[in-house]
Scaffold this active site. Sequence first.
Site, PDB file in Angstrom:
ATOM      1  N   ARG A 187      -7.346   7.104   3.941  1.00  0.00           N
ATOM      2  CA  ARG A 187      -6.304   6.958   2.909  1.00  0.00           C
ATOM      3  C   ARG A 187      -6.671   5.796   1.989  1.00  0.00           C
ATOM      4  O   ARG A 187      -6.956   4.690   2.448  1.00  0.00           O
ATOM      5  CB  ARG A 187      -4.930   6.703   3.543  1.00  0.00           C
ATOM      6  CG  ARG A 187      -3.792   6.593   2.538  1.00  0.00           C
ATOM      7  CD  ARG A 187      -2.445   6.500   3.236  1.00  0.00           C
ATOM      8  NE  ARG A 187      -1.337   6.376   2.290  1.00  0.00           N
ATOM      9  CZ  ARG A 187      -0.877   5.224   1.801  1.00  0.00           C
ATOM     10  NH1 ARG A 187      -1.423   4.078   2.161  1.00  0.00           N
ATOM     11  NH2 ARG A 187       0.134   5.215   0.956  1.00  0.00           N
TER      12      ARG A 187
ATOM     13  N   ASN B 166     -10.277  -2.880   2.535  1.00  0.00           N
ATOM     14  CA  ASN B 166     -10.012  -2.858   1.097  1.00  0.00           C
ATOM     15  C   ASN B 166     -11.319  -2.664   0.345  1.00  0.00           C
ATOM     16  O   ASN B 166     -12.398  -2.719   0.946  1.00  0.00           O
ATOM     17  CB  ASN B 166      -9.390  -4.184   0.654  1.00  0.00           C
ATOM     18  CG  ASN B 166      -7.905  -4.294   0.992  1.00  0.00           C
ATOM     19  OD1 ASN B 166      -7.220  -3.281   1.176  1.00  0.00           O
ATOM     20  ND2 ASN B 166      -7.413  -5.513   1.065  1.00  0.00           N
TER      21      ASN B 166
ATOM     22  N   HIS C 262       0.828  -1.218   0.000  1.00  0.00           N
ATOM     23  CA  HIS C 262       0.000   0.000   0.000  1.00  0.00           C
ATOM     24  C   HIS C 262       0.862   1.269   0.000  1.00  0.00           C
ATOM     25  O   HIS C 262       0.523   2.270   0.635  1.00  0.00           O
ATOM     26  CB  HIS C 262      -0.954   0.025   1.197  1.00  0.00           C
ATOM     27  CG  HIS C 262      -1.969  -1.078   1.193  1.00  0.00           C
ATOM     28  ND1 HIS C 262      -3.232  -0.940   0.667  1.00  0.00           N
ATOM     29  CD2 HIS C 262      -1.894  -2.354   1.646  1.00  0.00           C
ATOM     30  CE1 HIS C 262      -3.898  -2.076   0.800  1.00  0.00           C
ATOM     31  NE2 HIS C 262      -3.108  -2.956   1.383  1.00  0.00           N
TER      32      HIS C 262
END
Length: 703
Positions: A129, A165, A92
């Site tokens: 994020r 996710n 990530h």
Amino acid sequence: MTDTPHRNQPTADTTSGQHVVERNARVGQGGEVHQTPDSSGPRMTSMHGVPTSDNQNSLRAGARGPLLMEDFHFREKIFHFDHERIPERVVHARGYGAHGYFENYESLSDLTTADLFQRAGEKTETFTRFSTVLGNKGSPDMVRDVRGFATKFYTKQGNWDLVGNNIPVFFIQDAIKFPDIVHAGKPAPDRDFPQAQTAHDNFWDFISLMPESMHMIMWTMSDRAIPRGFRFIEGFGVHSFRMVNAEGVSRYVKFHWRPKLGLQSVLWDEALRINGADPDFHRRDLWDAIEMGDYPEWELGLQVFDDDFADAFAFDILDPTKIIPEEEVPLRMVGRLVLNRMPDNFFNETEQVAFCTQNIVPGLDFTNDPLLQGRNFSYLDTQLKRLGSPNFTQIPINAPRCPVHNFMQDGHMQNRGPKGRANYEPNSWSPGGPRADVEEGFRSYPEEISGVKRKLRPESFADHYSQARQFYLSQTPIEQRHIADALIFELSKIEVERITERVLTHLPIIDPNLAQNVASGLGMDLPDPAIPMIDPIDLPPSDALSILKMQKQSFKGRKMGIVVTDGIDDDVLDALLSGVKAAGAVAALIAARIAGVTTAGGAKLKAHYAAEAAPSALFDAVAVLASVDGVSTLTALHAARSFAADAMAHGKLIGMTGPASALFAAVGVEGRDAGMILLETVSDVDVFVTACAELRYWPRIEG
Ligand code: HDD
């Protein structure tokens, strides 16, 4: 303050300043040579606050002599620069964040004591994020990959991090395999390629030996892995968590984020073009939307269930490779997340934000999902490596918004050691410092646990194919074809044939047609299928698994690319621009040259893009407004012809003036299909903008 007045100003060093000015002037782009005395910005200082006199010239012995060690300003500036980089995240690494808030629709006191969920209408500050998993920090946005969706809630009882996710399942069932799946997906250690993709031998070698990944593979080969933007993805907490209420009753919960704009993905061929034309496509999309005040929103949906359901469910609710279909446990929509502010500084906030799955608050709890339990170790550990100090919680983006008191002290960058004499507990000092709170402090749910201590995986985790099949059969025929196409693309990149064959052994167990289509696409014979540990069962299809079934009929939040030439009709253009705006979308003008065009009415229009910089893949719908005299500038331009050809090939909704048909004819398109709408009058424009809500004219490309 503009930077213009600084250009080519003499430096304070009268012995050498003029030379600097002249040299810069000769290169033509002098840039800032020196801060002028009337600068309106704050005074520049060293890191220790000493005012700076000259930020452009080092201290030296004589005009052409060596630099002096004594120049502490020079040394500090270079020293700081040398240390600017921190390790990028091991996974990530490429991500983009935004501030916002979570607002409750209702009180969830029936389910949990978690303070943030107690009061309807209450808002909790958040930072979210989004990320891709495999690529390095500088990799392009539109790769085929899972998207991370991590949110930090700054609650009154401490920070809660929901680190999810855009796919509700995972590749592996036990965290001990995480380094292996990540190593296999990342560039191979000898050659260090390929970057940011799974289309290579190592990844598929591992996957073919790991049948538990088959469900996740169906998701990553689907269009979920090439989303149109962060604003158009779902988010999932993946694991079963617990919510515990004031009576001590625990229920299981799965967290879902659902985008208000609906789901949307691009085509693989568009993704390839977007990565070249705008590697920051997803970042730019989020930045532009928030900067213009079009704040993206997601609803938080909970799937709540109890032990009775868990015992009766066909799969183990602790297995992170399984979903619970919404048809079995519907979502309870409990609030909304609004992203309304971009960070002031990318590094300070987006790079330094440290999400940890173990950050939960009283009223929430973990389950024994072996992936979650392993994650709870990994995230804290990784933040220490990345941020370099156990005091990373003091960085403003990570700092709780509620009081923090404990006896932890010292360490790099410490700002918050305990005050007074007491730094241990128990102590008999008065005041003796912070004390644990039995009533309100975090307590683990007192679950009874027993069993033999062994390395093992339960049999209840053994069915690896049923939900992969369910996912595939829940897709529309278009989406099923895209899954097959993605597999054909990825497997065609494998160099060692036995790996491809091994992957193919799994597909017939998921679906015989899928297997046959992939084998035919590769020009290979289907090998004998693998023998599953447990024969899959047929599960009913679930509409919620399909992007196209979940897509909203709306052009809101989308972008139209409008190609313009000299001499176009002002009324049609104005109607189109206001129609797009009224639909809640944005328009970008594209012309042969960036300087733009002059309309029939004499208006000068500056273009947002020159044609070379704007393939039609960047837009959700396109229009070509060409005049009789202007269209030849387009037909002569390769970029304009590609724009038209791609718009056709990608099933775009197309608005066009009559003369624009010459551009389409130049790429072999005669006449107009139902996705090509003639824009001659203002009312034609309404028809076109309304049609754009379909987002794509599928019959043109999918038959
Ligand atoms: Fe992870 C980062 C999501 C399994 C170890 N993970 C990371 C991020 C997201 C996820 C969104 C980026 C957070 C950010 O934006 O900073 N990870 C998941 C999901 C998983 C998952 C949804 C499965 C359900 N992860 C997983 C496992 C392990 C890790 C099994 C290790 C045992 N993940 C990490 C990490 C990272 C990380 C190494 C890298 C950077 C970071 O944590 O901050 O600790």
